[in-house]
Design a protein around this motif. Structure first.
Motif, PDB file in Angstrom:
ATOM      1  N   MET A   1     -45.357 -38.387  23.304  1.00 23.11           N
ATOM      2  CA  MET A   1     -45.067 -37.649  24.509  1.00 23.11           C
ATOM      3  C   MET A   1     -43.929 -38.303  25.304  1.00 23.11           C
ATOM      4  N   ILE A   2     -43.927 -39.631  25.331  1.00 21.72           N
ATOM      5  CA  ILE A   2     -42.857 -40.354  26.032  1.00 21.72           C
ATOM      6  C   ILE A   2     -41.507 -40.066  25.373  1.00 21.72           C
ATOM      7  N   ALA A   3     -41.482 -40.048  24.026  1.00 22.33           N
ATOM      8  CA  ALA A   3     -40.235 -39.780  23.313  1.00 22.33           C
ATOM      9  C   ALA A   3     -39.713 -38.388  23.643  1.00 22.33           C
ATOM     10  N   LEU A   4     -40.591 -37.420  23.746  1.00 25.97           N
ATOM     11  CA  LEU A   4     -40.184 -36.059  24.097  1.00 25.97           C
ATOM     12  C   LEU A   4     -39.550 -36.022  25.476  1.00 25.97           C
ATOM     13  N   ILE A   5     -40.189 -36.664  26.433  1.00 29.66           N
ATOM     14  CA  ILE A   5     -39.654 -36.694  27.806  1.00 29.66           C
ATOM     15  C   ILE A   5     -38.299 -37.390  27.836  1.00 29.66           C
ATOM     16  N   LEU A   6     -38.202 -38.527  27.156  1.00 31.46           N
ATOM     17  CA  LEU A   6     -36.918 -39.253  27.122  1.00 31.46           C
ATOM     18  C   LEU A   6     -35.832 -38.440  26.439  1.00 31.46           C
ATOM     19  N   ASN A   7     -36.179 -37.740  25.360  1.00 27.11           N
ATOM     20  CA  ASN A   7     -35.191 -36.916  24.665  1.00 27.11           C
ATOM     21  C   ASN A   7     -34.696 -35.764  25.536  1.00 27.11           C
ATOM     22  N   VAL A   8     -35.595 -35.129  26.260  1.00 28.89           N
ATOM     23  CA  VAL A   8     -35.189 -34.036  27.147  1.00 28.89           C
ATOM     24  C   VAL A   8     -34.283 -34.568  28.254  1.00 28.89           C
ATOM     25  N   LEU A   9     -34.666 -35.683  28.866  1.00 26.82           N
ATOM     26  CA  LEU A   9     -33.811 -36.288  29.895  1.00 26.82           C
ATOM     27  C   LEU A   9     -32.464 -36.711  29.319  1.00 26.82           C
ATOM     28  N   TRP A  10     -32.483 -37.266  28.115  1.00 23.14           N
ATOM     29  CA  TRP A  10     -31.253 -37.671  27.432  1.00 23.14           C
ATOM     30  C   TRP A  10     -30.328 -36.469  27.268  1.00 23.14           C
ATOM     31  N   LEU A  11     -30.879 -35.335  26.809  1.00 27.18           N
ATOM     32  CA  LEU A  11     -30.060 -34.134  26.621  1.00 27.18           C
ATOM     33  C   LEU A  11     -29.457 -33.654  27.934  1.00 27.18           C
ATOM     34  N   ILE A  12     -30.260 -33.664  28.983  1.00 28.28           N
ATOM     35  CA  ILE A  12     -29.795 -33.176  30.279  1.00 28.28           C
ATOM     36  C   ILE A  12     -28.695 -34.062  30.855  1.00 28.28           C
ATOM     37  N   PHE A  13     -28.849 -35.367  30.721  1.00 25.53           N
ATOM     38  CA  PHE A  13     -27.925 -36.296  31.373  1.00 25.53           C
ATOM     39  C   PHE A  13     -26.843 -36.846  30.458  1.00 25.53           C
ATOM     40  N   GLY A  14     -26.385 -36.059  29.502  1.00 25.51           N
ATOM     41  CA  GLY A  14     -25.215 -36.455  28.729  1.00 25.51           C
ATOM     42  C   GLY A  14     -25.370 -36.470  27.231  1.00 25.51           C
ATOM     43  N   GLY A  15     -26.584 -36.508  26.729  1.00 21.02           N
ATOM     44  CA  GLY A  15     -26.775 -36.544  25.275  1.00 21.02           C
ATOM     45  C   GLY A  15     -26.293 -35.291  24.584  1.00 21.02           C
ATOM     46  N   PHE A  16     -26.442 -34.139  25.261  1.00 18.23           N
ATOM     47  CA  PHE A  16     -25.991 -32.885  24.671  1.00 18.23           C
ATOM     48  C   PHE A  16     -24.478 -32.873  24.517  1.00 18.23           C
ATOM     49  N   ILE A  17     -23.767 -33.320  25.543  1.00 17.65           N
ATOM     50  CA  ILE A  17     -22.304 -33.360  25.485  1.00 17.65           C
ATOM     51  C   ILE A  17     -21.839 -34.370  24.435  1.00 17.65           C
ATOM     52  N   SER A  18     -22.498 -35.511  24.377  1.00 19.16           N
ATOM     53  CA  SER A  18     -22.152 -36.523  23.376  1.00 19.16           C
ATOM     54  C   SER A  18     -22.385 -35.996  21.963  1.00 19.16           C
ATOM     55  N   GLY A  19     -23.505 -35.317  21.759  1.00 18.19           N
ATOM     56  CA  GLY A  19     -23.786 -34.725  20.449  1.00 18.19           C
ATOM     57  C   GLY A  19     -22.763 -33.682  20.064  1.00 18.19           C
ATOM     58  N   LEU A  20     -22.372 -32.858  21.032  1.00 13.90           N
ATOM     59  CA  LEU A  20     -21.335 -31.855  20.758  1.00 13.90           C
ATOM     60  C   LEU A  20     -20.008 -32.519  20.397  1.00 13.90           C
ATOM     61  N   ALA A  21     -19.686 -33.611  21.055  1.00  9.52           N
ATOM     62  CA  ALA A  21     -18.446 -34.335  20.740  1.00  9.52           C
ATOM     63  C   ALA A  21     -18.480 -34.857  19.298  1.00  9.52           C
ATOM     64  N   TRP A  22     -19.633 -35.405  18.876  1.00  3.24           N
ATOM     65  CA  TRP A  22     -19.758 -35.876  17.493  1.00  3.24           C
ATOM     66  C   TRP A  22     -19.650 -34.716  16.514  1.00  3.24           C
ATOM     67  N   LEU A  23     -20.265 -33.560  16.835  1.00  2.00           N
ATOM     68  CA  LEU A  23     -20.156 -32.388  15.969  1.00  2.00           C
ATOM     69  C   LEU A  23     -18.711 -31.923  15.858  1.00  2.00           C
ATOM     70  N   PHE A  24     -18.037 -31.825  16.997  1.00  2.00           N
ATOM     71  CA  PHE A  24     -16.640 -31.397  17.014  1.00  2.00           C
ATOM     72  C   PHE A  24     -15.764 -32.344  16.207  1.00  2.00           C
ATOM     73  N   GLY A  25     -15.972 -33.646  16.398  1.00  2.00           N
ATOM     74  CA  GLY A  25     -15.211 -34.628  15.624  1.00  2.00           C
ATOM     75  C   GLY A  25     -15.449 -34.478  14.129  1.00  2.00           C
ATOM     76  N   GLY A  26     -16.692 -34.205  13.747  1.00  2.00           N
ATOM     77  CA  GLY A  26     -17.008 -33.978  12.342  1.00  2.00           C
ATOM     78  C   GLY A  26     -16.306 -32.751  11.792  1.00  2.00           C
ATOM     79  N   PHE A  27     -16.251 -31.678  12.596  1.00  2.00           N
ATOM     80  CA  PHE A  27     -15.560 -30.472  12.145  1.00  2.00           C
ATOM     81  C   PHE A  27     -14.062 -30.716  11.981  1.00  2.00           C
ATOM     82  N   ILE A  28     -13.468 -31.460  12.892  1.00  2.00           N
ATOM     83  CA  ILE A  28     -12.041 -31.799  12.772  1.00  2.00           C
ATOM     84  C   ILE A  28     -11.808 -32.624  11.497  1.00  2.00           C
TER      85      ILE A  28
END
Length: 130
Positions: A1-28
């Motif tokens: 349950m703690i991991a779920l909460i941390l993952n959701v907070l991570w996504l909200i506070f920058g993890g989503f943008i960071s993940g998108l940057a890694w995806l974009f870099g991979g596509f390039i």
């Protein structure tokens, strides 16, 4: 349950943008064809970046599934380090510094430190559940 909460907070506070940057870099990298082996590494890092808590990064045990830890993997990691790894790792270190300023941000800073380490040499690594 703690991991779920941390993952959701991570996504909200920058993890989503960071993940998108890694995806974009991979596509390039994939578009260049020459960068395809590094694209797969970037996509693995993106998957980890989107949901890092409860997972860990380890060296692959089976070299046949990837270029792995052998001499080819070492050369690929050196090329990656020179052209991309050091400044991507630096960006994760800077993010970790600012996250660690607050007590609440320390778990996120630790994940950014893991991402910085992974950004230095991603070839031959894999993600597994803890």
């Amino acid at each position: 349950m703690i991991a779920l909460i941390l993952n959701v907070l991570w996504l909200i506070f920058g993890g989503f943008i960071s993940g998108l940057a890694w995806l974009f870099g991979g596509f390039i990298l994939a578009l260049t064809i020459v960068g395809l082996p590094w694209a797969f590494a970037a996509w693995r890092i993106a998957a980890y970046t989107f949901w890092p808590f409860g997972r860990e990064v380890v060296w692959r045990e089976d070299d046949s599934a990837d270029l792995g830890r052998g001499p080819v993997g070492t050369v690929m990691n050196v090329i990656w380090f020179v052209f991309a790894g050091w400044y991507i790792a630096l960006s994760h270190l800077i993010a970790a510094f600012f996250e660690a300023i607050t007590i609440i941000g320390i778990p996120f800073a630790l994940k950014d430190l893991e991402l910085a380490k992974l950004a230095l040499a991603p070839v031959g690594r894999t993600i597994r559940e803890k």
